[in-house]
Write a protein that holds these residues in place. Structure first.
Motif, short mmCIF file in Angstrom:
data_model
loop_
_atom_site.label_atom_id
_atom_site.label_comp_id
_atom_site.label_asym_id
_atom_site.label_seq_id
_atom_site.Cartn_x
_atom_site.Cartn_y
_atom_site.Cartn_z
N ALA A 1 56.17 61.77 17.36
CA ALA A 1 55.49 60.67 18.05
C ALA A 1 55.86 60.62 19.53
O ALA A 1 55.03 60.24 20.36
CB ALA A 1 55.82 59.34 17.38
N GLY B 1 52.70 62.10 20.08
CA GLY B 1 51.98 60.85 19.97
C GLY B 1 52.01 60.03 21.23
O GLY B 1 51.56 58.88 21.24
N ASP C 1 40.77 54.10 20.01
CA ASP C 1 40.40 53.62 18.69
C ASP C 1 39.28 54.46 18.09
O ASP C 1 39.27 54.76 16.89
CB ASP C 1 39.97 52.15 18.76
CG ASP C 1 41.11 51.22 19.07
OD1 ASP C 1 42.28 51.59 18.80
OD2 ASP C 1 40.87 50.12 19.59
N GLU D 1 40.85 57.77 16.99
CA GLU D 1 41.63 57.63 15.76
C GLU D 1 40.72 57.49 14.55
O GLU D 1 40.94 58.13 13.52
CB GLU D 1 42.55 56.42 15.86
CG GLU D 1 43.42 56.21 14.63
CD GLU D 1 44.36 55.04 14.75
OE1 GLU D 1 45.04 54.73 13.75
OE2 GLU D 1 44.44 54.43 15.83
N HIS E 1 50.45 47.13 21.10
CA HIS E 1 49.96 48.51 21.14
C HIS E 1 50.34 49.17 22.46
O HIS E 1 50.42 48.51 23.50
CB HIS E 1 48.44 48.55 20.97
CG HIS E 1 48.00 48.28 19.56
ND1 HIS E 1 47.89 47.01 19.04
CD2 HIS E 1 47.64 49.14 18.56
CE1 HIS E 1 47.48 47.09 17.78
NE2 HIS E 1 47.32 48.36 17.47
N ASN F 1 48.25 53.24 20.33
CA ASN F 1 49.04 53.34 19.11
C ASN F 1 49.83 52.06 18.87
O ASN F 1 50.26 51.40 19.82
CB ASN F 1 50.03 54.51 19.19
CG ASN F 1 49.33 55.84 19.37
OD1 ASN F 1 48.33 56.11 18.71
ND2 ASN F 1 49.83 56.66 20.27
N ARG G 1 52.77 49.68 18.45
CA ARG G 1 54.14 49.69 18.99
C ARG G 1 55.03 48.66 18.33
O ARG G 1 56.25 48.67 18.49
CB ARG G 1 54.08 49.46 20.50
CG ARG G 1 55.40 49.57 21.24
CD ARG G 1 56.00 50.95 21.13
NE ARG G 1 57.28 51.04 21.82
CZ ARG G 1 58.45 50.69 21.28
NH1 ARG G 1 58.50 50.19 20.05
NH2 ARG G 1 59.57 50.82 21.96
#
Length: 449
Positions: free
Chosen positions: A56, A137, A208, A211, A324, A328, A330
């Motif tokens: 990540a 990531g 988004d 993903e 976020h 991602n 958080r």
């Protein structure tokens, strides 16, 4: 000197795994790339693979002097590869990354064998000396910066190099992974950016959407583009198709003279997007952000500001605060029922937990605050339901309870499109097995962004 290509990595395109006739147009584009690479005769081929070791917060560079691999995983062990690693170039990349404060290096190798994201390109290029790097990531700008380190190392050592971004587009175009309109949207966007040689716009892709599209090539492309920074790049789509519900995009990138670095523009665009998000925050989210920033910098919670709306001061409810970073998660912590005198205090309490006590993440640090975005979910009281037929993954969150174990999942989450997926994740979070006896509750939320 440097050449660059984007390629997919379907094992089926390898004769022996497939019969040599599948996806013929992608194969033809791949064969063109292979010819060009062999004619160029590079000193080294840098392959960026999403199926190498992935962390990540760390870019993994494969260590050692050599590696091997085969397609036994795909019932074709007779197709095998033995390559030499350019250890000097790999070390130079790691050194430049360290100088720039980018977490990268040779730590944490779990599998020495070459992965299929590396071997499919090798099948066509026949490269014998490579550097293999993985994605991370981290945010889009960090992928680009790491690519810049690759380029600096290539230039320092005077290598004649090819950089290959290995990666498929969306996996949700109607095959075994299902269909999502996000997949069509993502692939169309990326393809258009490459057709127009618009690298800047590529970095404006919605995280988004990416993903939910289930892609695995976007960050490979961004690292490759970083390796071309400061060059006037013309990109060309060779072919795109999605015959098995996975997008296969092949493209070539040609450098023609020098230009200004794109990195400052990418960073400025990123910050402008964050400021745009923050300009539309409502009072719930403003309070969550102000509290996290104050707590992270001082170790103390914020005092309730003046002028909060009555619904925040007069009502009680369970609240989830989500944080976020770079698209991602958080941190996310919440309460299903009220534990404080009002919603505002609930936000403050759970904001502290989300930024400092979420066991999945390290506590938020002050230097991250400028990159964070927030959402606040205010929960209606949960209600018991008889079975999953009364659930809706978009409208209702779910609570699964089995004895003292409990798993909760909020509604309308990116990537959670079905009730079965919602239940699976909630049960996993609670350590509940499908064979266990359990009860279900559902709840609605008001989401504040």
């Amino acid at each position: 000197m440097i050449k660059a290509y984007l390629v997919p990595h379907p094992p089926l395109i390898v004769k022996g795994v497939g019969d040599g006739t599948e996806i013929p147009q992608t194969r033809a584009a791949y064969e063109q790339i292979g010819r060009e690479v062999r004619e160029y005769n590079p000193d080294v081929t840098v392959i960026i693979s999403p199926h190498s070791i992935l962390y990540a917060d760390y870019f993994h560079i494969s260590p050692g002097d050599k590696a091997s691999g085969n397609f036994a995983q795909f019932r074709c062990p007779q197709v095998m590869f033995d390559v030499e690693y350019d250890a000097e170039l790999a070390k130079a990349i790691a050194d430049f990354a360290e100088q720039d404060g980018i977490p990268a290096g040779f730590l944490g190798e779990r599998e020495k064998s070459l992965d299929h994201g590396t071997m499919v390109p090798l099948y066509f290029t026949q490269s014998k000396r490579i550097v293999r790097v993985s994605l991370s990531g981290l945010g889009f700008a960090e992928q680009y910066r790491f690519g810049m380190c690759i380029r600096r190392a290539i230039d320092k050592l005077g290598r004649r190099a090819v950089v290959i971004a290995s990666g498929d587009m969306s996996h949700k175009l109607g095959g075994s992974y299902g269909f999502s309109e996000f997949g069509v949207q993502h692939d169309s966007y990326v393809r258009e950016c490459i057709e127009k040689s618009d690298i800047r716009r590529l970095f404006a892709v919605d995280p988004d959407v990416a993903e939910n599209a289930g892609e695995c090539g976007l960050r490979s492309i961004m690292i490759m583009c970083g390796a071309l920074d400061g060059l006037n790049v013309k990109s060309e789509v060779l072919h795109y198709e999605a015959p098995y519900g996975v997008g296969y995009l092949t493209a070539k990138f040609t450098a023609d003279g020098k230009c200004e670095s794109l990195l400052p523009v990418i960073i400025a665009d990123k910050q402008a997007k964050i400021q745009q998000i923050r300009s539309s925050e409502d009072e719930f989210v403003k309070l969550a952000r102000a509290n996290v920033e104050h707590f992270t910098q001082t170790g103390r919670t914020i005092n309730l500001p003046d002028g909060l709306p009555g619904e925040m001061l007069e009502n009680q409810a369970g609240v989830f605060v989500s944080i976020h970073k770079n698209g991602n998660l958080r941190g996310c912590i919440g309460t299903t029922e009220p534990t404080c005198a009002n919603v505002a205090l609930e936000i403050i309490q759970n904001g502290v937990s989300a930024c400092s006590r979420d066991p999945r993440f390290e506590p938020v640090t002050p230097d991250e605050l400028g990159d964070l975005t927030y959402s606040v979910d205010v929960l209606f009281p949960p209600e018991p339901i008889a079975d999953k037929s009364q659930l809706d993954a978009v409208k209702y969150g779910v609570i699964v309870t089995s004895g003292h174990r409990r798993g909760l999942l909020l509604p309308n989450l990116d990537g959670v499109e079905t009730v079965d997926e919602q239940l699976r994740i909630a049960m996993q979070k609670g350590g509940i097995k499908p064979s266990d006896k359990y009860t279900l509750e559902r709840f609605e939320v008001v989401r504040h962004l």
